[in-house]
Design a protein around this motif. Sequence first.
Motif, PDB file in Angstrom:
ATOM      1  N   ASP A 182       0.823  -1.214   0.000  1.00  0.00           N
ATOM      2  CA  ASP A 182       0.000   0.000   0.000  1.00  0.00           C
ATOM      3  C   ASP A 182       0.853   1.258   0.000  1.00  0.00           C
ATOM      4  OD1 ASP A 182      -2.372  -1.452   0.020  1.00  0.00           O
ATOM      5  OD2 ASP A 182      -2.384  -1.616   2.208  1.00  0.00           O
ATOM      6  N   VAL A 183       1.911   1.253   0.785  1.00  0.00           N
ATOM      7  CA  VAL A 183       2.819   2.396   0.814  1.00  0.00           C
ATOM      8  C   VAL A 183       3.516   2.539  -0.545  1.00  0.00           C
ATOM      9  CG1 VAL A 183       4.896   3.357   1.879  1.00  0.00           C
ATOM     10  CG2 VAL A 183       3.167   2.244   3.300  1.00  0.00           C
ATOM     11  N   MET A 184       3.940   1.414  -1.111  1.00  0.00           N
ATOM     12  CA  MET A 184       4.593   1.444  -2.421  1.00  0.00           C
ATOM     13  C   MET A 184       3.662   2.012  -3.492  1.00  0.00           C
ATOM     14  SD  MET A 184       5.837  -1.764  -4.751  1.00  0.00           S
ATOM     15  CE  MET A 184       7.327  -2.149  -3.879  1.00  0.00           C
ATOM     16  N   ARG A 185       2.418   1.590  -3.456  1.00  0.00           N
ATOM     17  CA  ARG A 185       1.432   1.988  -4.467  1.00  0.00           C
ATOM     18  C   ARG A 185       1.222   3.491  -4.518  1.00  0.00           C
ATOM     19  NH1 ARG A 185      -4.823   0.106  -3.672  1.00  0.00           N
ATOM     20  NH2 ARG A 185      -5.803   1.565  -5.102  1.00  0.00           N
ATOM     21  N   THR A 186       1.356   4.162  -3.390  1.00  0.00           N
ATOM     22  CA  THR A 186       1.142   5.609  -3.336  1.00  0.00           C
ATOM     23  C   THR A 186       2.448   6.393  -3.245  1.00  0.00           C
ATOM     24  OG1 THR A 186       0.883   5.490  -0.923  1.00  0.00           O
ATOM     25  CG2 THR A 186      -1.117   5.344  -2.255  1.00  0.00           C
ATOM     26  N   GLY A 187       3.563   5.682  -3.315  1.00  0.00           N
ATOM     27  CA  GLY A 187       4.863   6.321  -3.152  1.00  0.00           C
ATOM     28  C   GLY A 187       5.402   6.937  -4.427  1.00  0.00           C
ATOM     29  N   ALA A 188       6.538   7.596  -4.292  1.00  0.00           N
ATOM     30  CA  ALA A 188       7.139   8.326  -5.408  1.00  0.00           C
ATOM     31  C   ALA A 188       7.618   7.407  -6.528  1.00  0.00           C
ATOM     32  CB  ALA A 188       8.318   9.154  -4.887  1.00  0.00           C
ATOM     33  N   MET A 189       7.894   6.132  -6.195  1.00  0.00           N
ATOM     34  CA  MET A 189       8.402   5.204  -7.207  1.00  0.00           C
ATOM     35  C   MET A 189       7.316   4.293  -7.790  1.00  0.00           C
ATOM     36  SD  MET A 189      12.144   3.913  -5.888  1.00  0.00           S
ATOM     37  CE  MET A 189      12.350   2.957  -7.405  1.00  0.00           C
ATOM     38  N   ALA A 190       6.053   4.593  -7.507  1.00  0.00           N
ATOM     39  CA  ALA A 190       4.970   3.699  -7.938  1.00  0.00           C
ATOM     40  C   ALA A 190       4.983   3.466  -9.452  1.00  0.00           C
ATOM     41  CB  ALA A 190       3.626   4.250  -7.485  1.00  0.00           C
ATOM     42  N   GLY A 191       5.101   4.549 -10.214  1.00  0.00           N
ATOM     43  CA  GLY A 191       5.120   4.410 -11.670  1.00  0.00           C
ATOM     44  C   GLY A 191       6.295   3.592 -12.154  1.00  0.00           C
ATOM     45  N   ALA A 192       7.468   3.817 -11.543  1.00  0.00           N
ATOM     46  CA  ALA A 192       8.670   3.080 -11.931  1.00  0.00           C
ATOM     47  C   ALA A 192       8.536   1.595 -11.624  1.00  0.00           C
ATOM     48  CB  ALA A 192       9.889   3.657 -11.210  1.00  0.00           C
ATOM     49  N   PHE A 193       7.937   1.261 -10.475  1.00  0.00           N
ATOM     50  CA  PHE A 193       7.759  -0.148 -10.126  1.00  0.00           C
ATOM     51  C   PHE A 193       6.734  -0.821 -11.033  1.00  0.00           C
ATOM     52  CE2 PHE A 193       9.992   0.523  -6.074  1.00  0.00           C
ATOM     53  CZ  PHE A 193      10.697  -0.660  -6.011  1.00  0.00           C
ATOM     54  N   PHE A 194       5.661  -0.126 -11.356  1.00  0.00           N
ATOM     55  CA  PHE A 194       4.655  -0.721 -12.243  1.00  0.00           C
ATOM     56  C   PHE A 194       5.255  -0.978 -13.622  1.00  0.00           C
ATOM     57  CE2 PHE A 194       1.005  -0.641 -15.151  1.00  0.00           C
ATOM     58  CZ  PHE A 194       0.188  -1.593 -14.544  1.00  0.00           C
ATOM     59  N   GLU A 195       6.017  -0.024 -14.132  1.00  0.00           N
ATOM     60  CA  GLU A 195       6.658  -0.196 -15.439  1.00  0.00           C
ATOM     61  C   GLU A 195       7.662  -1.345 -15.395  1.00  0.00           C
ATOM     62  OE1 GLU A 195       9.585   2.336 -18.430  1.00  0.00           O
ATOM     63  OE2 GLU A 195       8.085   3.429 -17.250  1.00  0.00           O
ATOM     64  N   THR A 196       8.424  -1.427 -14.321  1.00  0.00           N
ATOM     65  CA  THR A 196       9.404  -2.507 -14.170  1.00  0.00           C
ATOM     66  C   THR A 196       8.711  -3.863 -14.159  1.00  0.00           C
ATOM     67  OG1 THR A 196      10.902  -1.075 -12.931  1.00  0.00           O
ATOM     68  CG2 THR A 196      11.186  -3.452 -12.647  1.00  0.00           C
ATOM     69  N   TYR A 197       7.599  -3.945 -13.464  1.00  0.00           N
ATOM     70  CA  TYR A 197       6.822  -5.184 -13.397  1.00  0.00           C
ATOM     71  C   TYR A 197       6.357  -5.610 -14.784  1.00  0.00           C
ATOM     72  CZ  TYR A 197       2.874  -8.250 -12.059  1.00  0.00           C
ATOM     73  OH  TYR A 197       1.997  -9.291 -11.927  1.00  0.00           O
ATOM     74  N   VAL A 198       5.813  -4.681 -15.548  1.00  0.00           N
ATOM     75  CA  VAL A 198       5.302  -4.995 -16.884  1.00  0.00           C
ATOM     76  C   VAL A 198       6.431  -5.453 -17.804  1.00  0.00           C
ATOM     77  CG1 VAL A 198       4.274  -4.003 -18.965  1.00  0.00           C
ATOM     78  CG2 VAL A 198       3.292  -3.484 -16.724  1.00  0.00           C
ATOM     79  N   VAL A 199       7.523  -4.706 -17.819  1.00  0.00           N
ATOM     80  CA  VAL A 199       8.640  -5.062 -18.703  1.00  0.00           C
ATOM     81  C   VAL A 199       9.205  -6.433 -18.339  1.00  0.00           C
ATOM     82  CG1 VAL A 199      11.003  -4.440 -19.370  1.00  0.00           C
ATOM     83  CG2 VAL A 199       9.238  -2.663 -19.225  1.00  0.00           C
ATOM     84  N   SER A 200       9.384  -6.701 -17.051  1.00  0.00           N
ATOM     85  CA  SER A 200       9.943  -7.997 -16.644  1.00  0.00           C
ATOM     86  C   SER A 200       9.006  -9.147 -17.000  1.00  0.00           C
ATOM     87  CB  SER A 200      10.263  -8.003 -15.150  1.00  0.00           C
ATOM     88  OG  SER A 200       9.103  -7.855 -14.365  1.00  0.00           O
ATOM     89  N   GLU A 201       7.693  -8.942 -16.876  1.00  0.00           N
ATOM     90  CA  GLU A 201       6.736  -9.989 -17.225  1.00  0.00           C
ATOM     91  C   GLU A 201       6.773 -10.293 -18.722  1.00  0.00           C
ATOM     92  OE1 GLU A 201       4.640 -11.976 -15.278  1.00  0.00           O
ATOM     93  OE2 GLU A 201       5.983 -11.197 -13.740  1.00  0.00           O
TER      94      GLU A 201
END
Length: 413
Positions: free
Chosen positions: A299-318
């Motif tokens: 939940d903290v990650m989802r609203t944090g400053a790196m949320a967009g970067a983590f979501f993009e990283t997840y998509v690319v790695s998948e």
Amino acid sequence: MDFINRHAKKTIERMANSYPAVLVTGARQTGKTTLLQKSIESKNIQYLTFDDPMEEASAKSDPKSFLEFHPYPYMFDEIQYIPDLFRYLKIQIDKNRHNGMYFLTGSQQFKLMETASESLSGRIGIVELYPLSAREIRGEEFSENFIPSKDFILSRNSNFTQNDFSVEKTWKAIFTGGYPEVVKGNVLPKDFYANYLKTYIERDIKKLIQVADEMQFLQFISVVASRTSQLLNYSDISKDCGISEVTAKKWISLLVSSGLVYLLQPYSTNIEKRVVKTPKLYFMDTGLAAFLTRWTNPDVMRTGAMAGAFFETYVVSEIIKSFANNGEEAPIYFYRDKDKYEIDLLIEQNNTLYPIKIKKTASPTSDDAKNFFITNRIKNVNIGQCCVICNCSQVLNIKNKDISALAIPVEFI
């Protein structure tokens, strides 16, 4: 939770029917040994690991005699400890060549891959195993490469008729990561990743380079994790870590060859002179990156400053995993020009480029499709379906001026 079915299992079986040797490589703890043992369990093949220092010493002292006392078919685990063994495997293969003679695992290292490719060229099939994909964690049998054509999207849409999508599930998956022991719930993520890094530094990094200060290397890998989904900037990384750019480049190369980091190359043609030439850096496991950057819960990650970067990283790695599990390199790039217009991903297939925008939003708008117009600058290829991968719960049509795109749920990957 017992063994999670891995999509690469079919690829290993296919390669065993095509090559005398099969090598499963990748980062530590991705499940290489378990997967290979499952793939050959019906063949009654003997097994040996070079984690055993006695076996390692025996193979190093006299590799020729070692292989004579371990006749094929045989499975050798952690072969990166005995790189000289490859030349003797070649001799044994060439004496009586047939498929499925040797089954090997090894943690991904540049020297390992170079030695395997040179010594066993044309004799070995190589499978790179990453942490579990979201498809595997969900128990899906679907294992096709992610190519967002209209047919692919329609097929995936029919598979998800009972949509059970939720933003919460996605962010939990991003926070947890895909290492099997964590996914199975055998250990808490924070405990697993702390021990993982300690083992990685002590067993891999110390053998490959001279690291005088382990804490400095840990700081370095944490700084790199904080830059996931960004353009690679050696100067900034070296300044933040107090190391030289030469050292930063050497250490980045180690992370890439270890399978922890992926460098996404920019797409360019001879005609287009305005594109950025620097690669983008992605961690291959968001759980490990989350631990390194000290996020404590989804939940903290989802609203944090790196949320967009983590979501993009997840998509690319998948997307990378979907190709790797089929024994293929992902034909993916990004596009960014000097005017800072960017397309997050271009997937190339049969002279067609599929442009993709990655957004963590659950409510995509026409504004998310605005940069797709720059595909008109890319010459001599066909442009396929434009897509926005996001947290929406169903396929949506979005349009910006004369550009039409489809917003698709991240679960379709």
